[in-house]
Design a protein around this motif. Structure first.
Motif: not given
Length: 462
Positions: A331-352
């Motif tokens: 399913l498509p994931q929505k970007d919430d508009g904030r900076d996306l960085t390597a820290e989001d990988i640890v958080k398992e951010n689906r957009v990243v």
């Protein structure tokens, strides 16, 4: 901070009794700040500049010795592609003054400057790139090494400021930039290089005309959508204020692919313009403390050698491809508009994760059978500058500094192109952001060994 500094050499040898030979130096520094909104490179999401916090510069140093000449070109930008570097060198070479191997082009790696390449959701700014190349070429053609200078060098150790950003977690894996003070963190995966190396050019008795400063740290303290040179600009301003002159300070970023400024056992916010100022001032103090310990380089012969070596693409496994396809088809994931960085990988951010999945499949489609990776060594007397076109792990820089022969080795990352992170072979099976394959993070897990091997042999040849 430690108050100990030494002449930069494997055994910290002094050459006070040797003949002091001068070279000729020419310095230029000019503004390369865009005059309109541009895309900024450094994070996974698109960012459009909204304002300018401080200017971006290009700094040039033209050197001429009793034998040989060199041209150093430093840019306040995140990265520059190898094909653009080659274009710049070819244009300058037509003037008949420098051969391509005598020109070194490198960046300070600020994450708040115009995009010179496509990077995830960020698109290259072609008009800015064309303007920049034209400006660099025109300024290089009129730069003359006219001022006679002596050259000195020293190295200083410090504490704090830089940290290994890859951590062993409680499940045995390695994570890049885990949440601060996470109870899951066990220990850093590797070392840091807490040293400042300085090369000082001096025409008078006391005040330097220019400084080359070699430091291992990421240039990413600010975030957001404003243009800035980050901490390296504040470092130069502090040094100028302390010395009372407009000395040009040229930052040569040492291998820092697994290093940044985050204090992982502190919950202090370290992403802000104030943080850039704090870090730049701290490094500026270390440089100032180093200057009294600089000793002369006993020779003024300038030389350069370079070669494009062949390195295979990054290895990708079947399970990695299967997972990427599943993420893309999800399913498509929505970007919430904030900076996306390597820290989001640890958080398992689906957009990243989905961005990385698309990048992996693109890499599998477009990667060549081998990459031609430009490597270069230039010598100023018995000080060597070893260039690497990407973000090598700190262990690579530490190894090159330990090679016997030169009085000092300045390992220079982000030089003459960009092929992404260059981890050690053993890091690939542990996890983390830097090991993932994309069009811009593309070299084989054997790349570090090949790059070290070439530089070692070149240093031994002298």
């Amino acid at each position: 901070m430690t108050d100990r500094a030494e002449p930069a050499s494997g055994g910290f040898r002094r050459f006070s009794k040797e003949k002091i030979v001068s070279i000729r130096l020419g310095i230029k520094k000019f503004d390369i700040t865009p005059d309109r909104p541009v895309q900024l490179l450094g994070y996974f999401n698109e960012r459009i500049s909204e304002n300018v916090l401080d200017p971006l510069y290009c700094r040039m140093a033209a050197l001429e010795g009793e034998k040989g000449r060199l041209l150093f070109i430093q840019l306040d930008t995140c990265l520059i592609l190898a094909e653009d570097v080659d274009h710049i060198k070819s244009l300058i070479e037509t003037s008949g003054v420098y051969r391509k191997r005598e020109i070194l082009v490198f960046t300070n790696h600020t994450h708040t400057a115009p995009a010179l390449a496509n990077f995830f959701e960020t698109r290259r700014e072609p008009h800015y790139v064309d303007w920049l190349i034209g400006r660099i070429t025109a300024e290089a053609e009129t730069l003359q090494p006219e001022k006679r200078c002596t050259v000195k060098t020293a190295l200083r150790s410090y504490t704090g400021l830089s940290y290994n950003r890859r951590w062993y977690m409680d499940d045995g894996s390695v994570a890049t930039n885990p949440p601060k003070r996470s109870p899951r963190m066990i220990k850093p995966e590797g070392p840091v290089d807490r040293s400042v190396q300085v090369l000082m050019f001096q025409s008078g008795e006391r005040i330097p005309d220019a400084l080359f400063v070699n430091i291992s740290n990421h240039t990413d303290t600010i975030g957001g959508n404003a243009i800035s040179a980050d901490w390296t600009g504040f470092m130069e301003s502090y040094i100028q204020d302390e010395l009372g002159v407009e000395v040009t300070v040229i930052p040569l970023i040492a291998p820092q692919g697994n290093i940044n400024h985050f204090e992982f056992h502190s919950d202090r916010n370290q992403t802000s313009y104030r943080e850039a100022h704090l870090l730049g001032v701290a490094y500026g103090r270390e440089v100032i403390k180093t200057l009294p310990f600089c000793t002369h380089i006993p020779a003024a012969t300038l030389s350069a050698q370079g070669e494009s070596i062949r390195i295979s693409p990054r290895e990708v496994t079947g399970p990695q491809i299967k997972r990427a396809k599943a993420l893309i088809n999800g399913l498509p994931q929505k970007d919430d508009g904030r900076d996306l960085t390597a820290e989001d990988i640890v958080k398992e951010n689906r957009v990243v994760e989905k961005l990385f999945a698309k990048e992996l499949m693109q890499f599998m489609t477009h990667s060549p059978s081998e990459y031609h990776v430009p490597l270069q060594i230039v010598h100023i007397g018995d000080v060597a500058f070893c260039t690497i076109p990407g973000e090598p792990f700190v262990e690579i820089g530490l190894h090159l500094k330990s090679v016997s022969g030169p009085r000092a080795v300045f390992p220079v990352a982000l030089a003459n192109g960009y092929f992404g992170y260059i981890p050690l072979r053993e890091c690939f099976d542990r996890g983390g952001y830097e090991i993932r394959a994309t069009d811009h993070n593309c070299l084989s897990r054997k790349a570090a060994e090949q790059i070290i091997d070439w530089h070692e042999k070149a240093l031994q040849r002298g």
